[in-house]
Enzyme design. Structure first.
Site, PDB file in Angstrom:
ATOM      1  N   HIS A 373     -70.644 -29.082 -21.956  1.00 21.01           N
ATOM      2  CA  HIS A 373     -70.072 -29.876 -20.861  1.00 21.01           C
ATOM      3  C   HIS A 373     -71.028 -30.117 -19.706  1.00 21.01           C
ATOM      4  O   HIS A 373     -70.639 -30.743 -18.728  1.00 21.01           O
ATOM      5  CB  HIS A 373     -68.830 -29.194 -20.290  1.00 21.01           C
ATOM      6  CG  HIS A 373     -67.676 -29.136 -21.225  1.00 21.01           C
ATOM      7  ND1 HIS A 373     -66.678 -30.081 -21.255  1.00 21.01           N
ATOM      8  CD2 HIS A 373     -67.371 -28.229 -22.180  1.00 21.01           C
ATOM      9  CE1 HIS A 373     -65.797 -29.763 -22.184  1.00 21.01           C
ATOM     10  NE2 HIS A 373     -66.185 -28.640 -22.757  1.00 21.01           N
ATOM     11  N   LYS A 565     -62.419 -34.945  -6.578  1.00 17.36           N
ATOM     12  CA  LYS A 565     -63.092 -34.152  -7.608  1.00 17.36           C
ATOM     13  C   LYS A 565     -63.677 -32.937  -6.914  1.00 17.36           C
ATOM     14  O   LYS A 565     -63.653 -32.874  -5.680  1.00 17.36           O
ATOM     15  CB  LYS A 565     -64.213 -34.961  -8.272  1.00 17.36           C
ATOM     16  CG  LYS A 565     -65.141 -35.650  -7.242  1.00 17.36           C
ATOM     17  CD  LYS A 565     -66.211 -36.514  -7.902  1.00 17.36           C
ATOM     18  CE  LYS A 565     -65.725 -37.863  -8.339  1.00 17.36           C
ATOM     19  NZ  LYS A 565     -65.805 -38.051  -9.781  1.00 17.36           N
ATOM     20  N   ARG A 566     -64.191 -31.962  -7.675  1.00 14.37           N
ATOM     21  CA  ARG A 566     -64.851 -30.844  -7.017  1.00 14.37           C
ATOM     22  C   ARG A 566     -65.934 -31.350  -6.074  1.00 14.37           C
ATOM     23  O   ARG A 566     -66.553 -32.387  -6.324  1.00 14.37           O
ATOM     24  CB  ARG A 566     -65.455 -29.888  -8.068  1.00 14.37           C
ATOM     25  CG  ARG A 566     -64.424 -29.056  -8.804  1.00 14.37           C
ATOM     26  CD  ARG A 566     -63.661 -28.136  -7.876  1.00 14.37           C
ATOM     27  NE  ARG A 566     -64.501 -27.038  -7.454  1.00 14.37           N
ATOM     28  CZ  ARG A 566     -64.344 -25.775  -7.833  1.00 14.37           C
ATOM     29  NH1 ARG A 566     -63.337 -25.448  -8.632  1.00 14.37           N
ATOM     30  NH2 ARG A 566     -65.152 -24.831  -7.420  1.00 14.37           N
ATOM     31  N   LYS A 571     -72.306 -34.781  -7.167  1.00 13.66           N
ATOM     32  CA  LYS A 571     -71.245 -35.802  -7.168  1.00 13.66           C
ATOM     33  C   LYS A 571     -71.349 -36.719  -5.948  1.00 13.66           C
ATOM     34  O   LYS A 571     -70.710 -37.749  -5.869  1.00 13.66           O
ATOM     35  CB  LYS A 571     -69.872 -35.135  -7.225  1.00 13.66           C
ATOM     36  CG  LYS A 571     -69.649 -34.320  -8.520  1.00 13.66           C
ATOM     37  CD  LYS A 571     -68.296 -33.645  -8.520  1.00 13.66           C
ATOM     38  CE  LYS A 571     -68.090 -32.651  -9.653  1.00 13.66           C
ATOM     39  NZ  LYS A 571     -67.643 -33.284 -10.908  1.00 13.66           N
ATOM     40  N   THR A 673     -63.611 -37.210 -15.846  1.00 16.16           N
ATOM     41  CA  THR A 673     -62.334 -37.615 -16.425  1.00 16.16           C
ATOM     42  C   THR A 673     -61.453 -38.235 -15.343  1.00 16.16           C
ATOM     43  O   THR A 673     -60.571 -39.026 -15.658  1.00 16.16           O
ATOM     44  CB  THR A 673     -61.603 -36.414 -17.064  1.00 16.16           C
ATOM     45  OG1 THR A 673     -61.691 -35.305 -16.168  1.00 16.16           O
ATOM     46  CG2 THR A 673     -62.226 -36.048 -18.386  1.00 16.16           C
ATOM     47  N   LYS A 677     -58.633 -41.450 -15.155  1.00 16.69           N
ATOM     48  CA  LYS A 677     -57.283 -41.369 -14.580  1.00 16.69           C
ATOM     49  C   LYS A 677     -57.071 -42.472 -13.547  1.00 16.69           C
ATOM     50  O   LYS A 677     -56.004 -43.097 -13.501  1.00 16.69           O
ATOM     51  CB  LYS A 677     -57.066 -39.986 -13.944  1.00 16.69           C
ATOM     52  CG  LYS A 677     -57.124 -38.850 -14.962  1.00 16.69           C
ATOM     53  CD  LYS A 677     -57.298 -37.470 -14.329  1.00 16.69           C
ATOM     54  CE  LYS A 677     -57.760 -36.464 -15.370  1.00 16.69           C
ATOM     55  NZ  LYS A 677     -58.181 -35.164 -14.777  1.00 16.69           N
TER      56      LYS A 677
HETATM   57  O1  73E Z   1     -68.453 -34.009 -16.231  1.00 15.00           O
HETATM   58  C1  73E Z   1     -67.480 -32.966 -16.296  1.00 15.00           C
HETATM   59  C2  73E Z   1     -66.652 -33.156 -17.555  1.00 15.00           C
HETATM   60  O2  73E Z   1     -65.898 -34.328 -17.491  1.00 15.00           O
HETATM   61  C3  73E Z   1     -68.184 -31.615 -16.318  1.00 15.00           C
HETATM   62  O3  73E Z   1     -68.896 -31.420 -15.108  1.00 15.00           O
HETATM   63  C4  73E Z   1     -67.153 -30.511 -16.488  1.00 15.00           C
HETATM   64  O4  73E Z   1     -66.448 -30.740 -17.733  1.00 15.00           O
HETATM   65  C5  73E Z   1     -65.717 -31.962 -17.744  1.00 15.00           C
HETATM   66  C6  73E Z   1     -64.971 -32.053 -19.065  1.00 15.00           C
HETATM   67  O5  73E Z   1     -65.831 -32.273 -20.131  1.00 15.00           O
HETATM   68  C7  73E Z   1     -67.765 -29.154 -16.502  1.00 15.00           C
HETATM   69  N1  73E Z   1     -67.210 -28.036 -15.974  1.00 15.00           N
HETATM   70  C8  73E Z   1     -68.056 -27.027 -16.209  1.00 15.00           C
HETATM   71  N2  73E Z   1     -69.105 -27.504 -16.834  1.00 15.00           N
HETATM   72  N3  73E Z   1     -68.925 -28.837 -17.017  1.00 15.00           N
HETATM   73  C9  73E Z   1     -67.837 -25.636 -15.828  1.00 15.00           C
HETATM   74  C10 73E Z   1     -68.883 -24.723 -15.894  1.00 15.00           C
HETATM   75  C11 73E Z   1     -68.666 -23.406 -15.532  1.00 15.00           C
HETATM   76  C12 73E Z   1     -67.423 -22.976 -15.119  1.00 15.00           C
HETATM   77  C13 73E Z   1     -66.395 -23.895 -15.057  1.00 15.00           C
HETATM   78  C14 73E Z   1     -66.592 -25.211 -15.422  1.00 15.00           C
END
Ligand code: 73E
Length: 831
Positions: A373, A565-566, A571, A673, A677
């Protein structure tokens, strides 16, 4: 066992009153639950009692389908997807379950006839915040789609007692409050005290000879903790299938801590109990940057070990011998957080179930699949070998052994390329030795995927290039999706009704490609009018909600320009802020100019230890305070920060947005995502060519998308050439004046130092190239404003955005996983 028994045959009367779907049955069920579970009469019930009764009444109607699903899956010996995720963000269940049961209208009428405010009842539900952001919400969308597509599956995770913190804003700063989501009880979960597994930590390993004289390894742990299952039913939309979200709670193990360790030591035993329970106490609130905490590693192993033991139990209960484990199950790893499962399955197969290495490895690497991710280097999990060895001595031996076998293969394939061997090793040897969890996940899985086309390409060409050279067929792309049930039907009933009426059916809810039927009406002025009304109504609702919570009043006629978003530098919420400051300066310079009114709305949490992100929140609120109170601005632009953005609050935001801000530096956002939405709810996107934005733009058409900024390719080229942000600052007079305005103290009651860490970072380092994209962003925002003036054209673009969002349903994503990666089939449960 709880799920295997057949339900008592139900007599017709009971069926009708207790779990029937008629209005009468719902009312009777509700009053029964209010009385027999909450112990209340209608007259003395609190809003929470009413919510609980409504939740139980809904749950009662899911249970029969649940039992039926479990029985059918068992007799069919169905291949089952196990989705392992440290995070799940399901959002409030009640409204969603009513939609999936198809009884929203009946329930609303029933509530009305009982004299109840149904919206207030639904609003009572606490957010189960068991995740940080996109990754956890993706897991929840996938659970909804798995059930809707009738694919047998279990989501495995942790039942955190405290989820992501609640955010309040005090003096403009984020303040974190603990999220006690279980305080008032959770009607959706069913505890399974008999489904309990021991989880081992620490100690040492020793060799011994088994009864056949073979040399074996035994792990003698220093601590044992129990994991107990809590099940939440996940009902599909319009189907009989109910899958399981099984979350593990940590408890002290009676057998170990109480007896062996603490004989006669009552206080010691209580202490051991408290310590055991800390393992599932709290979610780590770090989105991306890796914290390296011992408790986090313990949590990961905790839920992974329980889940694998549970699968082995299910294998014995249904199919039988473990040889067919990889046929019965597929295990999807949601990022590397659960990747210890690879070593744990090896351990259980070898040490507990007598398999030799080769047979165990054959099963293991055929059963696992891994989703990546993020490419952000600071988010790639590694654990120091010393910590790993102290907590999981047996697993370290197994990781070493996997590595030895693997690197032998690499050496044969790339003769003499020791540099490559060093890069691919599961152990990083530069500096303190560390276990690389991503490498473990790739080596232990038969399929690896990224979450959007661009991201999956970057996975193959950068992060895992060496692995892709070695195993090209292992790499896939599955672009993320979101569930239209939650993010359209539940969040935006007005728009959903309008779409169904326009298309002449609500089939789009299960087949999102059917939204294309809207295209035929995209020029229809009748639809335009209603579309506009629906949007305005949502904007009024949001304005009222925000007024109540923040005191800021928004003009529903203004462009609702939303970034939710976070909060993270990549970002680039601060790029958005620079545009706001630009608008402000323009208005100050020529107060009579004809500017399109805008409401700038932000939402999102910052990791509690991420200073720069918290300073960005402070700056948003500081800018808001000045602009909103400047009489010269006269409400032309307004800025507001929505506190505590989460799934529940987000449902107010998506329907009301006109413009969706997706402005990360290209190459940094794996997918995103929220972009989907917003667009599904008729917002137009201003965005970079990052993550799934690329595909959204392809689908909606480039004329219906506001694109700006460098491409990922251009970003890496600029970085190679050497990037000097101060040159932009020096050359671009407007940019300089915007940054200088922050430094002037105007937004900080004369304090010229408060935001210096942020502005200095932008001018001197700017790791996410805010300044490089500033000019293009401002120009693009000017196009947005011009486009908004033409209402007809804007509405047409909005309709086309919705019409072309079919691809971004999580149903499509799950179908791709099922077909290309999991090789699973639907198992329909009749209604
Ligand atoms: O781009 C997003 C993505 O849409 C990405 O940053 C996020 O995952 C979403 C779903 O695929 C994400 N979260 C984390 N890494 N990528 C993450 C890493 C460590 C702890 C919690 C979350």
């Amino acid at each position: 066992m709880s799920m295997a028994q057949s339900p008592e045959p139900l007599d017709v009367d009971r069926e009708r009153t207790r779990t029937g779907m008629s209005k009468t049955a719902l009312k009777q069920g509700f009053l029964d639950n209010l009385f027999y579970i909450q112990g209340r009469f209608r007259e003395v019930a609190t809003p929470h009692d009413l919510y609980m009764a409504a939740a139980y009444t809904t749950r009662d109607r899911i249970l029969e389908r649940w039992i039926k699903s479990a029985q059918r899956y068992k007799t069919n010996q169905s291949r089952t997807v196990c989705y392992l995720s440290a995070e799940f963000l399901p959002g409030p269940h009640l409204a969603n379950n009513l939609v999936n049961l198809g009884i929203v209208e009946t329930a609303t009428e029933a509530a009305h006839e009982l004299g109840l405010d149904f919206d207030a009842i639904i609003a009572e539900e606490a957010e189960p915040g068991l995740g940080n952001g996109g990754l956890g919400r993706l897991a929840a969308c996938f659970m909804d789609s798995l059930s809707t597509l009738q694919i047998p599956s279990i989501g495995y995770g942790i039942r955190y007692e405290f989820g992501i913190f609640d955010q309040t804003i005090e003096d403009g700063w984020q303040v974190e409050k603990s999220d006690n989501w279980l305080r008032n009880g959770n009607p959706w979960e069913i505890p399974r005290p008999k489904i309990r597994f021991p989880v081992l930590y620490g100690g040492y390993t020793e060799q011994y000879r088994d009864h056949d004289g073979r040399s074996r390894t035994r792990w003698v742990p220093a601590q044992i903790i129990d994991g107990v299952a809590y099940d939440t039913p996940i009902l599909g939309y319009g189907v009989g299938n109910v899958n399981l979200l099984r979350l593990w709670k940590a408890e002290a193990s009676e057998s170990f801590d109480f007896q062996a360790f603490n004989v006669g030591d009552y206080y010691g035993a209580v202490h051991a109990k408290i310590e055991a329970e800390t393992i599932s106490k709290v979610l780590y609130p770090n989105d991306e940057p890796e914290a390296g905490k011992e408790l986090r590693l313990k949590q990961q192993f905790f839920f992974v070990s329980c889940s694998i033991q549970d699968m082995i139990r299910l294998q014995f209960n249904t199919v039988g011998p473990l040889d067919s484990f990889a046929e019965k199950f597929v295990i999807q790893l949601n990022d590397t957080h659960p990747s210890l499962a690879i070593a744990e399955l090896m351990r259980l197969l070898m040490d507990e179930h007598d398999m030799d290495w080769d047979r165990a490895w054959d099963i293991t690497h055929r059963v696992f699949c891994y989703t990546n991710h993020t490419l952000l280097p600071e988010a790639l999990e590694t654990w120091s070998v010393s910590l790993f060895e102290r907590l999981l001595p047996r697993h370290l031996e197994i990781v070493y052994e996997i590595n030895r076998h693997f690197l032998d293969e690499v050496r044969v394939h790339f003769l003499g390329d020791e540099d490559r061997v060093r890069r691919m090793s599961l152990i990083a040897e530069d500096g303190e030795r560390r276990v690389r969890m991503a490498n473990l996940a790739v080596v232990g899985s038969r399929a690896v995927n990224g979450v959007a086309a661009l991201h999956s390409e970057l996975v193959k060409t950068t992060l895992f290039k060496d692995f892709h050279d070695f195993w090209p067929d292992r790499f896939h792309n599955v672009t993320n999706g979101v569930t239209p049930r939650r993010f359209m039907v539940v969040a935006n009933p007005r728009l959903s009704r309008l779409i169904s009426e326009t298309c002449g059916s609500d089939d789009w809810i299960r087949d999102l490609d059917r939204l294309r039927d809207l295209e035929a009406h995209a020029m229809d002025s009748g639809l335009h009018e209603r579309w506009h009304e629906v949007k305005i109504a949502a904007k009024r609702d949001l304005a009222a909600w925000l007024k109540h919570r923040t005191g800021v009043l928004l003009d529903p006629e203004a462009i609702f320009d939303v970034q939710a978003k976070r909060i993270h530098e990549y970002k680039r919420q601060h790029l958005n802020l620079l545009h706001i400051i630009r608008c402000y300066q323009r208005l100050k310079q020529s107060p009579n100019q004809d500017m399109v009114p805008r409401a700038f709305i932000f939402g999102g949490k910052a990791a509690p230890g991420y200073f720069m992100a918290k300073l960005i929140i402070k700056l948003i609120n500081a800018v808001a305070e000045v602009i909103n109170n400047d009489p010269q601005i006269n409400g032309f632009i307004r800025v507001v920060f929505m506190p505590d953005f989460n799934v529940k609050n987000g449902q107010h935001l998506y329907p009301a947005a006109n413009l969706s801000e997706q402005i990360s530096l290209a190459g940094k956002e794996a997918s995103g995502t929220g972009n989907m939405k917003f667009s599904m709810n008729g917002a137009l996107t201003i965005g970079t060519l990052d993550g799934a934005n690329v595909e959204i733009r392809e689908e909606v058409g480039k004329e219906n998308f506001f694109l700006f900024g460098m491409s990922a390719e251009e970003v890496s080229q600029r970085q190679r050439e050497g990037y000097h942000p101060w040159e932009h600052y020096a050359k671009d007079a407007e940019l300089k004046s915007d940054i200088d305005l922050i430094n002037s103290g105007l937004f900080s009651h004369g304090d010229t130092q408060l935001f210096r860490p942020l502005t200095d970072r932008l001018v001197n380092q700017d790791p996410f190239m805010v300044l490089a994209d500033y000019r293009a962003y401002i120009a693009c925002q000017d196009h947005v404003a011009e486009a908004y003036r033409d209402h007809r054209h804007w509405t047409r673009m909005s309709i086309l955005n919705v019409a072309r969002m079919g691809k971004f349903s999580s149903d499509r994503a799950i179908r791709e996983y099922a077909e290309h990666i999991w090789r699973t089939e639907p198992h329909p449960i009749d209604l």
